[in-house]
Design an enzyme around this catalytic site. Structure first.
Site, PDB file in Angstrom:
ATOM      1  N   CYS A  46      40.560  37.477  29.430  1.00  0.00           N
ATOM      2  CA  CYS A  46      40.062  38.476  30.396  1.00  0.00           C
ATOM      3  C   CYS A  46      39.742  39.790  29.700  1.00  0.00           C
ATOM      4  O   CYS A  46      38.744  40.444  30.019  1.00  0.00           O
ATOM      5  CB  CYS A  46      41.113  38.738  31.472  1.00  0.00           C
ATOM      6  SG  CYS A  46      41.530  37.287  32.418  1.00  0.00           S
TER       7      CYS A  46
HETATM    8  C1  BEZ Z   1      43.358  34.697  29.597  1.00  0.00           C
HETATM    9  O1  BEZ Z   1      42.737  35.595  30.147  1.00  0.00           O
HETATM   10  O2  BEZ Z   1      43.431  34.657  28.368  1.00  0.00           O
HETATM   11  C2  BEZ Z   1      44.041  33.618  30.376  1.00  0.00           C
HETATM   12  C3  BEZ Z   1      44.518  33.877  31.638  1.00  0.00           C
HETATM   13  C4  BEZ Z   1      45.171  32.855  32.324  1.00  0.00           C
HETATM   14  C5  BEZ Z   1      45.320  31.609  31.733  1.00  0.00           C
HETATM   15  C6  BEZ Z   1      44.795  31.372  30.477  1.00  0.00           C
HETATM   16  C7  BEZ Z   1      44.146  32.377  29.782  1.00  0.00           C
END
Ligand code: BEZ
Length: 227
Positions: A46
């Site tokens: 994110c």
């Molecule tokens: C991420 O943003 O890296 C992420 C968020 C939830 C699950 C897996 C990855």
């Protein structure tokens, strides 16, 4: 995909954001907007996506397209996270677009942005509750969904593709839906003439002319024109 999809009116929710209260229809206004969800603040993929969007913000602005992020943490968390996002981007791009707060996860349900397989691991009250997926809706001036992406949490989105898809939508809209864009199209390349347009109509609509691909069926349906 059950729930909100292409052609549906996006719910006119009012939510807190990093830019104060936002009512979605007012925010979209008379133009286009991209509403894009993220599983949670302070997560790796994110953070890279938010920084990438900040880097593309000027390109969307040039096209009159507004950006609106949403993540299921609160505004205070979004503000703290923004510092990380900007630092990760090397301080080159500020996060100028608002990020909606949806700690109760009601908005993501109404916007059809839930990932049922991804559960909150850290939320105090929301532990084990479903997180948002990486969903993205392009909303038009009529407040209807024009295009949606739905990616799982483990796949970061390609902002070049978001921009390319927006350029395609804007091109088709500019020509009243009488043109479409072929596979891997990029702005500046030929579009195709939509199936409902006769050759006679096409000659009037596209004085620059068009080229029909010579295919075995001889049906003459694949017609390229400069737009
Ligand atoms: C991420 O943003 O890296 C992420 C968020 C939830 C699950 C897996 C990855």
């Amino acid at each position: 995909m059950p729930g909100l999809t292409i052609g549906d009116t996006v719910p006119n929710l009012e939510l807190d954001s990093t830019h104060g209260k936002i009512r979605i229809h007012d925010y979209v206004g008379d133009g286009y907007a991209i509403i894009f969800s993220h599983p949670a603040d302070f997560t790796p993929v994110c953070t890279t996506e938010m920084a990438a969007m900040a880097g593309y913000a000027k390109e969307f602005e040039k096209r009159g397209v507004k950006l609106l992020g949403i993540s299921c943490d609160d505004v205070e968390s979004h503000r703290e996270w923004t510092k990380d996002i900007e630092a990760y981007g090397g301080g080159k791009h500020k996060v100028t677009y608002p990020i909606l707060a949806d700690p109760g996860r009601d908005a993501i349900r109404q916007l059809n942005m839930v990932d049922p397989d991804e559960k909150d691991a850290k939320g105090k009250d929301a532990k084990g509750v479903s997180l948002p997926s990486r969903a993205l809706h392009v909303v038009g001036p009529d407040k209807a969904v024009k295009l949606s992406f739905l990616y799982p949490a483990t796949t970061g989105r390609n902002m070049d593709e978001v921009l390319r898809a927006v350029d395609s939508l804007l091109t088709a809209a500019k020509h009243g839906g009488k043109v479409a864009t072929p596979a891997n199209w990029k702005p500046g390349e030929c579009a195709v003439i939509a199936p409902g347009v006769s050759d006679e109509e096409a000659r009037k609509m596209f004085p620059q002319g068009f080229e029909t691909a010579d295919l075995p069926s001889k049906k003459g349906y694949l017609r390229f024109t400069k737009v």
